[in-house]
Design a protein around this motif. Structure first.
Motif, mmCIF file in Angstrom:
data_model
loop_
_atom_site.group_PDB
_atom_site.id
_atom_site.type_symbol
_atom_site.label_atom_id
_atom_site.label_comp_id
_atom_site.label_asym_id
_atom_site.label_seq_id
_atom_site.Cartn_x
_atom_site.Cartn_y
_atom_site.Cartn_z
ATOM 1 N N UNK A 55 0.830 -1.212 0.000
ATOM 2 C CA UNK A 55 0.000 0.000 0.000
ATOM 3 C C UNK A 55 0.860 1.256 0.000
ATOM 4 N N UNK A 56 1.916 1.244 0.770
ATOM 5 C CA UNK A 56 2.794 2.415 0.850
ATOM 6 C C UNK A 56 3.432 2.708 -0.500
ATOM 7 N N UNK A 57 4.035 1.691 -1.126
ATOM 8 C CA UNK A 57 4.746 1.986 -2.379
ATOM 9 C C UNK A 57 3.805 2.257 -3.546
ATOM 10 N N UNK A 58 2.573 1.746 -3.472
ATOM 11 C CA UNK A 58 1.604 2.094 -4.517
ATOM 12 C C UNK A 58 1.172 3.552 -4.390
ATOM 13 N N UNK A 59 0.930 3.981 -3.166
ATOM 14 C CA UNK A 59 0.454 5.347 -2.949
ATOM 15 C C UNK A 59 1.579 6.377 -2.984
ATOM 16 N N UNK A 60 2.754 5.981 -2.483
ATOM 17 C CA UNK A 60 3.875 6.915 -2.360
ATOM 18 C C UNK A 60 5.176 6.208 -2.721
ATOM 19 N N UNK A 61 5.414 5.985 -4.007
ATOM 20 C CA UNK A 61 6.606 5.230 -4.423
ATOM 21 C C UNK A 61 7.932 5.884 -4.049
ATOM 22 N N UNK A 62 7.887 7.158 -3.700
ATOM 23 C CA UNK A 62 9.126 7.846 -3.325
ATOM 24 C C UNK A 62 9.587 7.503 -1.908
ATOM 25 N N UNK A 63 8.751 6.845 -1.128
ATOM 26 C CA UNK A 63 9.144 6.465 0.235
ATOM 27 C C UNK A 63 10.077 5.256 0.139
ATOM 28 N N UNK A 64 11.277 5.412 0.679
ATOM 29 C CA UNK A 64 12.273 4.338 0.538
ATOM 30 C C UNK A 64 12.089 3.219 1.574
ATOM 31 N N UNK A 65 11.790 2.037 1.068
ATOM 32 C CA UNK A 65 11.740 0.849 1.920
ATOM 33 C C UNK A 65 12.608 -0.200 1.230
ATOM 34 N N UNK A 66 13.700 -0.549 1.889
ATOM 35 C CA UNK A 66 14.632 -1.515 1.326
ATOM 36 C C UNK A 66 13.924 -2.848 1.112
ATOM 37 N N UNK A 67 14.172 -3.444 -0.033
ATOM 38 C CA UNK A 67 13.613 -4.753 -0.378
ATOM 39 C C UNK A 67 12.082 -4.768 -0.419
ATOM 40 N N UNK A 68 11.478 -3.637 -0.734
ATOM 41 C CA UNK A 68 10.017 -3.555 -0.768
ATOM 42 C C UNK A 68 9.418 -4.629 -1.683
ATOM 43 N N UNK A 69 9.997 -4.778 -2.860
ATOM 44 C CA UNK A 69 9.459 -5.759 -3.806
ATOM 45 C C UNK A 69 9.565 -7.182 -3.247
ATOM 46 N N UNK A 70 10.683 -7.499 -2.599
ATOM 47 C CA UNK A 70 10.850 -8.831 -2.005
ATOM 48 C C UNK A 70 9.854 -9.060 -0.872
ATOM 49 N N UNK A 99 14.980 -6.835 11.630
ATOM 50 C CA UNK A 99 15.628 -5.772 12.391
ATOM 51 C C UNK A 99 15.906 -4.554 11.531
ATOM 52 N N UNK A 100 16.374 -4.781 10.318
ATOM 53 C CA UNK A 100 16.638 -3.672 9.391
ATOM 54 C C UNK A 100 15.348 -2.949 9.013
ATOM 55 N N UNK A 101 14.304 -3.728 8.749
ATOM 56 C CA UNK A 101 13.021 -3.121 8.398
ATOM 57 C C UNK A 101 12.481 -2.308 9.575
ATOM 58 N N UNK A 102 12.619 -2.831 10.768
ATOM 59 C CA UNK A 102 12.143 -2.109 11.945
ATOM 60 C C UNK A 102 12.879 -0.772 12.104
ATOM 61 N N UNK A 103 14.174 -0.774 11.877
ATOM 62 C CA UNK A 103 14.959 0.461 11.952
ATOM 63 C C UNK A 103 14.468 1.475 10.919
ATOM 64 N N UNK A 104 14.229 1.024 9.696
ATOM 65 C CA UNK A 104 13.717 1.920 8.645
ATOM 66 C C UNK A 104 12.356 2.489 9.018
ATOM 67 N N UNK A 105 11.485 1.627 9.512
ATOM 68 C CA UNK A 105 10.136 2.060 9.876
ATOM 69 C C UNK A 105 10.201 3.087 11.008
ATOM 70 N N UNK A 106 11.040 2.830 11.996
ATOM 71 C CA UNK A 106 11.192 3.790 13.104
ATOM 72 C C UNK A 106 11.634 5.156 12.594
ATOM 73 N N UNK A 107 12.582 5.176 11.669
ATOM 74 C CA UNK A 107 13.065 6.444 11.101
ATOM 75 C C UNK A 107 11.941 7.156 10.333
ATOM 76 N N UNK A 108 11.186 6.393 9.565
ATOM 77 C CA UNK A 108 10.093 6.988 8.796
ATOM 78 C C UNK A 108 8.993 7.527 9.718
ATOM 79 N N UNK A 109 8.716 6.836 10.792
ATOM 80 C CA UNK A 109 7.689 7.288 11.724
ATOM 81 C C UNK A 109 8.077 8.584 12.443
#
Length: 111
Positions: A55-70, A99-109
């Motif tokens: 949902x995030x990358x469909x609505x806002x593809x500019x938001x960086x989430x590593x390995x989103x496609x995977x 752990x990496x995803x959690x770190x990214x999410x925390x930064x984005x929040x």
């Protein structure tokens, strides 16, 4: 940041928290393999993470989430190819990638 994005990021954060709560002590793969309820609970939370990332990358593809496609592909495989989901892959995702995803999410929040 849009409210809906924060909601989806919070959903990802909650799913990661739940996965960590469900994991066997000392992250024991063999205990994980033997516990059907834990496997299913973790798979469900990975589905939630994948859907939120989708949902995030469909609505806002500019938001960086590593390995989103995977992440999305893993969600799709669990849902549509449930009989081909490997315990090894799920375990690797949980112990190596969350752990990496959690770190990214925390930064984005925090933005």
């Amino acid at each position: 940041m849009e409210v809906e994005i924060k909601t989806w990021l919070a959903d990802i954060k909650q799913a990661i928290t739940e996965i960590n709560l469900f994991l066997p002590d000392k992250k024991d793969f063999y205990a994980f393999q033997r516990d059907l309820k834990t496997k299913r609970a973790i798979e469900r939370n990975i589905e939630i993470i994948g859907e939120a990332v989708n949902r995030i990358i469909k609505a806002y593809p500019e938001i960086p989430i590593t390995n989103a496609r995977k992440i999305i592909d893993t969600r799709n495989r669990i849902i549509h190819g449930y009989d081909s989901v490997s315990e090894d892959i799920i375990w690797a995702i949980v112990v190596r990638e969350l752990g990496n995803l959690e770190t990214e999410v925390d930064k984005l929040l925090k933005k």
